[in-house]
Design a protein around this motif. Structure first.
Motif, PDB file in Angstrom:
ATOM      1  N   SER A 200      40.056   5.649 115.174  1.00  0.00           N
ATOM      2  CA  SER A 200      40.218   6.146 116.538  1.00  0.00           C
ATOM      3  C   SER A 200      38.919   6.003 117.336  1.00  0.00           C
ATOM      4  N   SER A 201      37.799   6.298 116.712  1.00  0.00           N
ATOM      5  CA  SER A 201      36.506   6.158 117.389  1.00  0.00           C
ATOM      6  C   SER A 201      36.228   4.709 117.752  1.00  0.00           C
ATOM      7  N   ALA A 202      36.509   3.800 116.831  1.00  0.00           N
ATOM      8  CA  ALA A 202      36.289   2.378 117.108  1.00  0.00           C
ATOM      9  C   ALA A 202      37.175   1.918 118.271  1.00  0.00           C
ATOM     10  N   ARG A 203      38.417   2.358 118.288  1.00  0.00           N
ATOM     11  CA  ARG A 203      39.323   2.006 119.385  1.00  0.00           C
ATOM     12  C   ARG A 203      38.801   2.538 120.728  1.00  0.00           C
ATOM     13  N   ARG A 204      38.319   3.774 120.715  1.00  0.00           N
ATOM     14  CA  ARG A 204      37.805   4.378 121.941  1.00  0.00           C
ATOM     15  C   ARG A 204      36.567   3.618 122.439  1.00  0.00           C
ATOM     16  N   ARG A 205      35.718   3.187 121.511  1.00  0.00           N
ATOM     17  CA  ARG A 205      34.532   2.426 121.906  1.00  0.00           C
ATOM     18  C   ARG A 205      34.930   1.128 122.605  1.00  0.00           C
ATOM     19  N   ILE A 206      35.946   0.457 122.077  1.00  0.00           N
ATOM     20  CA  ILE A 206      36.402  -0.804 122.672  1.00  0.00           C
ATOM     21  C   ILE A 206      37.113  -0.554 123.999  1.00  0.00           C
ATOM     22  N   GLN A 207      37.980   0.440 124.048  1.00  0.00           N
ATOM     23  CA  GLN A 207      38.792   0.667 125.244  1.00  0.00           C
ATOM     24  C   GLN A 207      38.023   1.285 126.406  1.00  0.00           C
TER      25      GLN A 207
ATOM     26  N   TRP B 266      26.529  -1.178 125.333  1.00  0.00           N
ATOM     27  CA  TRP B 266      26.575  -2.598 125.015  1.00  0.00           C
ATOM     28  C   TRP B 266      25.978  -3.406 126.160  1.00  0.00           C
ATOM     29  N   ARG B 267      25.404  -4.552 125.805  1.00  0.00           N
ATOM     30  CA  ARG B 267      24.902  -5.455 126.844  1.00  0.00           C
ATOM     31  C   ARG B 267      26.080  -6.051 127.606  1.00  0.00           C
ATOM     32  N   ASP B 268      25.891  -6.197 128.905  1.00  0.00           N
ATOM     33  CA  ASP B 268      26.920  -6.808 129.741  1.00  0.00           C
ATOM     34  C   ASP B 268      27.049  -8.290 129.427  1.00  0.00           C
ATOM     35  N   TRP B 269      28.137  -8.893 129.941  1.00  0.00           N
ATOM     36  CA  TRP B 269      28.296 -10.333 129.835  1.00  0.00           C
ATOM     37  C   TRP B 269      27.184 -11.011 130.627  1.00  0.00           C
ATOM     38  N   SER B 270      26.891 -12.223 130.252  1.00  0.00           N
ATOM     39  CA  SER B 270      25.974 -13.008 131.073  1.00  0.00           C
ATOM     40  C   SER B 270      26.694 -13.299 132.394  1.00  0.00           C
ATOM     41  N   PRO B 271      25.952 -13.506 133.490  1.00  0.00           N
ATOM     42  CA  PRO B 271      26.620 -13.792 134.773  1.00  0.00           C
ATOM     43  C   PRO B 271      27.558 -15.002 134.699  1.00  0.00           C
ATOM     44  N   ALA B 272      27.149 -16.052 133.986  1.00  0.00           N
ATOM     45  CA  ALA B 272      27.993 -17.253 133.884  1.00  0.00           C
ATOM     46  C   ALA B 272      29.291 -16.937 133.141  1.00  0.00           C
ATOM     47  N   TYR B 273      29.197 -16.173 132.054  1.00  0.00           N
ATOM     48  CA  TYR B 273      30.396 -15.838 131.293  1.00  0.00           C
ATOM     49  C   TYR B 273      31.292 -14.892 132.086  1.00  0.00           C
ATOM     50  N   ALA B 274      30.692 -13.955 132.808  1.00  0.00           N
ATOM     51  CA  ALA B 274      31.463 -12.990 133.601  1.00  0.00           C
ATOM     52  C   ALA B 274      32.360 -13.709 134.613  1.00  0.00           C
ATOM     53  N   GLU B 275      31.882 -14.845 135.133  1.00  0.00           N
ATOM     54  CA  GLU B 275      32.678 -15.602 136.103  1.00  0.00           C
ATOM     55  C   GLU B 275      33.947 -16.184 135.485  1.00  0.00           C
ATOM     56  N   THR B 276      33.997 -16.334 134.167  1.00  0.00           N
ATOM     57  CA  THR B 276      35.169 -16.897 133.503  1.00  0.00           C
ATOM     58  C   THR B 276      36.202 -15.834 133.140  1.00  0.00           C
ATOM     59  N   ARG B 277      35.881 -14.591 133.305  1.00  0.00           N
ATOM     60  CA  ARG B 277      36.774 -13.490 132.916  1.00  0.00           C
ATOM     61  C   ARG B 277      37.754 -13.179 134.030  1.00  0.00           C
ATOM     62  N   HIS B 278      38.906 -12.683 133.629  1.00  0.00           N
ATOM     63  CA  HIS B 278      39.974 -12.354 134.559  1.00  0.00           C
ATOM     64  C   HIS B 278      40.022 -10.851 134.783  1.00  0.00           C
ATOM     65  N   SER B 279      40.734 -10.455 135.783  1.00  0.00           N
ATOM     66  CA  SER B 279      40.939  -9.032 136.052  1.00  0.00           C
ATOM     67  C   SER B 279      41.580  -8.365 134.838  1.00  0.00           C
ATOM     68  N   GLY B 280      41.108  -7.203 134.475  1.00  0.00           N
ATOM     69  CA  GLY B 280      41.665  -6.473 133.343  1.00  0.00           C
ATOM     70  C   GLY B 280      40.957  -6.755 132.036  1.00  0.00           C
ATOM     71  N   GLN B 281      40.107  -7.761 132.022  1.00  0.00           N
ATOM     72  CA  GLN B 281      39.336  -8.053 130.811  1.00  0.00           C
ATOM     73  C   GLN B 281      38.011  -7.301 130.885  1.00  0.00           C
TER      74      GLN B 281
ATOM     75  N   SER C 190      37.470  -6.791 125.036  1.00  0.00           N
ATOM     76  CA  SER C 190      38.889  -6.554 125.296  1.00  0.00           C
ATOM     77  C   SER C 190      39.415  -7.576 126.302  1.00  0.00           C
ATOM     78  N   ALA C 191      39.828  -8.722 125.796  1.00  0.00           N
ATOM     79  CA  ALA C 191      40.410  -9.741 126.660  1.00  0.00           C
ATOM     80  C   ALA C 191      41.928  -9.673 126.566  1.00  0.00           C
ATOM     81  N   GLU C 192      42.468 -10.053 125.419  1.00  0.00           N
ATOM     82  CA  GLU C 192      43.911 -10.038 125.206  1.00  0.00           C
ATOM     83  C   GLU C 192      44.336  -8.874 124.321  1.00  0.00           C
ATOM     84  N   GLY C 193      43.389  -8.114 123.809  1.00  0.00           N
ATOM     85  CA  GLY C 193      43.719  -6.966 122.962  1.00  0.00           C
ATOM     86  C   GLY C 193      43.783  -7.268 121.483  1.00  0.00           C
ATOM     87  N   GLY C 194      43.409  -8.482 121.090  1.00  0.00           N
ATOM     88  CA  GLY C 194      43.500  -8.876 119.681  1.00  0.00           C
ATOM     89  C   GLY C 194      42.620  -8.045 118.767  1.00  0.00           C
TER      90      GLY C 194
END
Length: 151
Positions: free
Chosen positions: A41-48, A59-74, A78-82
């Protein structure tokens, strides 16, 4: 000479011995399952939501270049929830393990430097001080349930 004499009530020692015997012979799987549930449960809460490690460091943020490739809700980890969906607590003998069977789970936990990937560590597994407190409460509840009728 002043002093204190302590006389032991042997029936009290007998009750203590019975409690110790019950604890050492008790089935510990339910205890391990409950402790594993706390950590999962703690691990899930950390991710969510927390986006912090068990040491409470963010946690360190995404790099600016990588952040530009992410979609809303990611978000971080936590991208697809895998990763979140793959987390499991598993009792093995006298231990409980919490983790993921996904190959990339270790890269997120430890960072990607060892495998040539520029991904910082974002630890989501581990035992925080709050987890320790909750697990001790789980142990107390387990022991109380076992020893309740031996008062």
């Amino acid at each position: 000479m002043s002093g204190l004499a302590l006389h032991t009530d042997l029936s009290a020692l007998g009750r203590l011995q019975a409690r110790m015997t019950r604890l050492t012979r008790a089935e510990r799987r339910p205890l391990l399952e409950n402790a594993g549930a706390v950590l999962e449960s703690s691990a899930r809460r950390r991710i969510q939501s927390d986006k912090r490690g068990p040491d409470d460091l963010p946690w360190r943020d995404w790099s600016p270049a990588y952040a530009e490739t992410r979609h809303s809700g990611q978000s971080l980890l936590s991208a697809e929830g895998g990763l979140l969906d793959s987390l499991r607590a598993e009792v093995r003998g006298e231990e409980v393990e919490v983790g993921s069977n996904l190959v990339y789970a270790a890269v997120h936990q430890f960072g990607g430097a060892e495998v040539g990937m520029p991904i910082p560590a974002r630890p989501y597994l581990g035992v925080s001080p709050a987890d320790k407190t909750e697990i001790l409460s789980v142990v107390d509840d387990w022991a109380d349930a076992l020893l309740g009728d031996l008062k």
